[in-house]
Design a protein around this motif. Structure first.
Motif, PDB file in Angstrom:
ATOM      1  N   LYS A  94      32.755   7.495  -1.668  1.00  0.00           N
ATOM      2  CA  LYS A  94      31.404   7.147  -1.240  1.00  0.00           C
ATOM      3  C   LYS A  94      30.428   7.349  -2.386  1.00  0.00           C
ATOM      4  O   LYS A  94      30.604   8.242  -3.208  1.00  0.00           O
ATOM      5  N   GLU A  98      25.662   6.714   0.417  1.00  0.00           N
ATOM      6  CA  GLU A  98      26.512   6.603   1.605  1.00  0.00           C
ATOM      7  C   GLU A  98      26.857   7.963   2.224  1.00  0.00           C
ATOM      8  O   GLU A  98      27.356   8.026   3.339  1.00  0.00           O
ATOM      9  N   SER A 103      30.206  14.378   5.353  1.00  0.00           N
ATOM     10  CA  SER A 103      31.036  13.891   4.253  1.00  0.00           C
ATOM     11  C   SER A 103      31.243  14.987   3.217  1.00  0.00           C
ATOM     12  O   SER A 103      30.335  15.774   2.952  1.00  0.00           O
ATOM     13  N   GLY A 120      34.198  12.087   0.067  1.00  0.00           N
ATOM     14  CA  GLY A 120      33.938  11.344   1.286  1.00  0.00           C
ATOM     15  C   GLY A 120      34.788  11.717   2.486  1.00  0.00           C
ATOM     16  O   GLY A 120      34.575  11.199   3.575  1.00  0.00           O
TER      17      GLY A 120
END
Length: 164
Positions: A94, A98, A103, A120
């Motif tokens: 990511k 994002e 995460s 991620g």
């Protein structure tokens, strides 16, 4: 303000009873807390006449020790369970935009490089990293002291290498 013999004797008496400097200043009147502390220091009055009893000191020390032991056990057991587990979910690369609160924020590569991304994977509750990167980020306390020979590989690292 001058210290009269009367005020000095009152200071010694109140100090011996364990009154605070603020209380003494208020009782004598016309002097500040700092004046009381300064005069007590010049008279070589002990810093603490009245201290907590030995039992209260012991119970305080014991409660601190008990608290430290329970904290260490909880933290250590969390990480041991992570080391035993070998099934890690696959990386989910990511970008910074994002990432969300769930995460793993472990950076892969260098921010100046073109292929830079964050792990991620799902992060553990109360941590910023996934299970795997948590093992890297939080090393067990005291392990550095246990290694005597610099060429010797610690057992927990050897296990990681074999399992990889």
């Amino acid at each position: 303000m001058s210290w009269t013999d009367e005020k000095v004797s009152k200071l010694k008496e109140l100090w011996g009873k364990g009154n605070t400097a603020s209380q003494i200043a208020e009782i004598i009147g016309g002097i500040s807390r700092n004046a009381v502390i300064g005069k007590a220091h010049r008279l070589n009055l002990s810093a603490k006449i009245k201290t907590r009893t030995a039992t209260s000191n012991e119970s305080f020390k014991n409660s601190v020790v008990d608290k430290n032991i329970t904290t260490k056990k909880g933290r250590r057991s969390k990480f041991k369970s992570l080391i035993i587990e070998k099934d890690f979910e696959p990386e989910n690369p990511k970008s910074l935009e994002e990432l969300d609160e769930n995460s793993c924020k472990w950076p892969i590569g260098h921010p100046d490089e073109k292929g830079f991304y964050f792990c991620g994977r799902s992060s553990l509750k109360d941590f910023s990293y996934c299970k795997l990167h948590l093992l890297y980020a939080y090393q067990p306390k005291g392990k550095k002291d246990d290694v005597t020979d610099k060429n010797e590989v610690p057992e927990f690292i050897e296990k990681k290498i074999k399992s990889a």
